[in-house]
Write an enzyme that holds these catalytic residues in place. Structure first.
Site, short mmCIF file in Angstrom:
data_model
loop_
_atom_site.label_atom_id
_atom_site.label_comp_id
_atom_site.label_asym_id
_atom_site.label_seq_id
_atom_site.Cartn_x
_atom_site.Cartn_y
_atom_site.Cartn_z
N LYS A 84 0.43 -1.30 0.07
CA LYS A 84 -0.30 0.45 0.15
C LYS A 84 0.83 1.23 -0.19
O LYS A 84 1.94 1.41 0.24
CB LYS A 84 -0.58 -0.02 1.25
CG LYS A 84 -1.51 1.09 0.94
CD LYS A 84 -2.64 0.32 3.02
CE LYS A 84 -3.73 2.15 2.85
NZ LYS A 84 -4.70 1.99 3.99
N SER A 159 -8.80 2.71 2.80
CA SER A 159 -7.95 3.33 2.66
C SER A 159 -7.28 2.67 1.79
O SER A 159 -6.24 2.86 0.66
CB SER A 159 -7.20 4.40 2.55
OG SER A 159 -6.35 3.67 4.16
N SER A 183 -10.49 0.53 7.69
CA SER A 183 -9.15 0.62 5.91
C SER A 183 -9.07 -0.54 5.36
O SER A 183 -8.29 -0.68 3.74
CB SER A 183 -8.49 1.53 5.77
OG SER A 183 -8.97 2.39 6.23
#
Length: 471
Positions: A84, A159, A183
């Site tokens: 990520k 996210s 997330s």
């Protein structure tokens, strides 16, 4: 096995195929890079594709495999993974979803990235995140929006939206994500994946500090429980100086997938009182799972912790303070984060500390609910996945309220630091995945993983593939 089947083969099976020399790391990486090049321009799951370094690493691992004994190989030798874009990988950009940082190159690896490399993984690239990791959809300014491979008009969540989209579309076998308010679990829900939010202290933030008072943690996303558990084993572990830590699991989390749980006492709720009930599709997912758990021999009854609504104000105070502290000029922030940052400016040190104190007191009340139950079954989110851009034109205050009313079942367990696992259960009328989450006692990931594996065995999921990903 054709390229599509190989791309959707589990990470553990890919590791086995490499050990048996039925496929090489180079061949496997090339499969994923070809798929990324062909499909990701529509999906937007990667912000950086590390093709050159991935091929070099794969080539070196392929050559080394010739003269290396199988028992000397790390567990995921030659298997690809994505990272990520909130986490540093040396030599690659780390933008935090901010276009102003597109040219910033990380000079070191985050601690979990080191662990991932030591486990033998090959990094394919950096996956898209919402700006600063704050929002449950992945549409940062200056980047293409990440889209859901099950239906490109919809979000993959946030996210860790890029991580989830890439994994669901067969552009990575597994992914690293992070969860500060849902997330990991939210993108798992949106994309039909398994996502684990570990207990506080399970995974180190080294070499950086923890800026969110234990709210956030890194964790795995995968297409099945075993892959997620094995990746959690890789990511877990204490680093000297960590503010929180837990002992190493014994046996491993992967071993927990092979050990059926004893009959558990499980509470369930189809909503998050007093915010409200989930929509009909998400309610039904909980009810169907509760019924299945009864059939599997567990004691299941209605129940839910009280007081979770009291967390919203202190949780938000702590959460938005990070935006203000980061020092990013507000002109570079999208309007929701600008709104958060401006609000944080009016928060004194005393108010912040009172918010931390209040959050910890409420968390104690929530955790006490688990004195009487082993596991809590909840909706992951309170309604089905939203469209890309659906809330972009809303005023920040209204957007915030929409977010709260969607993700409500997730943040309380970031505040408490308890483990939770999101698992897929079916589809909504638009053909988008839906699922549930299981929340456990502190440090009880093994119980959740064992239970999730039992559910998965009773109603397999990983055979499902988005039509987009079969192209």
């Amino acid at each position: 096995m054709d390229a599509v089947d190989l791309a959707f083969t589990s990470a553990l099976e890919q590791a086995r195929l490499i050990r048996q020399k039925e496929i090489s790391p180079l061949e496997l990486v090339q499969v994923y890079l070809e798929r990324i090049q062909r499909l990701d321009r529509r999906l937007g799951s990667y912000v950086t594709v590390a093709a050159e370094s991935a091929i070099a690493d794969a080539q070196a691992k392929t050559e080394a495999l010739v003269n290396t004994a199988v028992d000397e190989l790390p567990p995921f030798y030659g298997v690809p993974i994505s990272i990520k874009d909130l986490n540093m990988v040396a030599g690659l950009p780390c933008t935090f979803g901010l276009r102003v940082l597109k040219q910033r190159i990380a000079t070191q690896d985050d601690g979990i990235v080191k662990r991932i490399k030591q486990a033998g993984f090959i990094i394919l690239g950096k996956t898209a995140t919402s700006e600063m990791g704050t929002l449950p959809y992945t549409e940062p300014k200056g980047f293409p929006p990440a889209r859901n491979p099950w239906h490109l008009d919809y979000t993959p969540g946030g996210s860790s939206g890029g991580a989830a989209a890439a994994t669901a579309a067969g552009l990575s076998p597994v992914a690293q994500g992070s969860d500060g308010g849902g997330s990991i679990r939210g993108p798992a829900f949106c994309c039909g994946l398994v996502g684990i939010k570990p207990s506080r202290g399970r995974i180190s933030f080294a070499p950086l500090g923890d800026r969110l008072n234990g709210i956030a943690t890194n964790g795995p996303l995968a297409r099945n429980v075993a892959d997620a558990a094995a990746l959690l084993d890789v990511m877990s572990g204490y680093v000297p100086g960590d503010p929180y830590w837990l002992p190493e699991p014994e046996p491993s989390f992967l071993a927990a997938t092979e050990r059926p749980p004893h009959p558990l006492k499980i509470a369930f709720s189809t909503g998050m009182p007093p915010i409200g009930e989930a929509d009909a599709v998400c309610q039904q997912a909980v009810l169907d799972t509760a019924h299945l758990l009864e059939q599997l021999g567990h004691h299941v009854e209605p129940g839910c912790p009280t007081g979770t609504e009291k967390l919203e104000k202190p949780f938000t105070t702590v959460f938005q303070a990070v935006l203000n502290e980061a020092g990013v000029p507000e002109i570079f922030l999208e309007k929701m984060n600008r709104w958060f940052s401006i609000r944080a400016r009016f928060c004194s040190c005393g108010k912040y500390l009172r918010a931390v104190d209040q959050m910890q007191i409420i968390a104690r009340e929530i955790v006490s609910f688990f004195d009487a139950v082993d596991v809590l079954l909840l909706p992951t989110y309170l309604h089905s996945t939203i469209r890309v851009g659906e809330w972009v034109n809303l005023r920040p205050a209204k957007n915030f309220r929409k977010i709260v009313e969607w993700i409500a079942p997730c943040p309380p367990f970031n505040a408490t630091g308890q483990p939770a696992i999101a698992i897929p259960t079916g589809f909504d009328p638009n053909g988008l995945p839906v699922g549930v989450q299981l929340v456990g006692r502190p440090a009880a990931e093994a119980t959740l993983i064992s239970l999730a594996a039992q559910i998965e065995a009773a109603q397999p999921w990983s055979q499902h593939r988005p039509a987009f990903a079969r192209e």
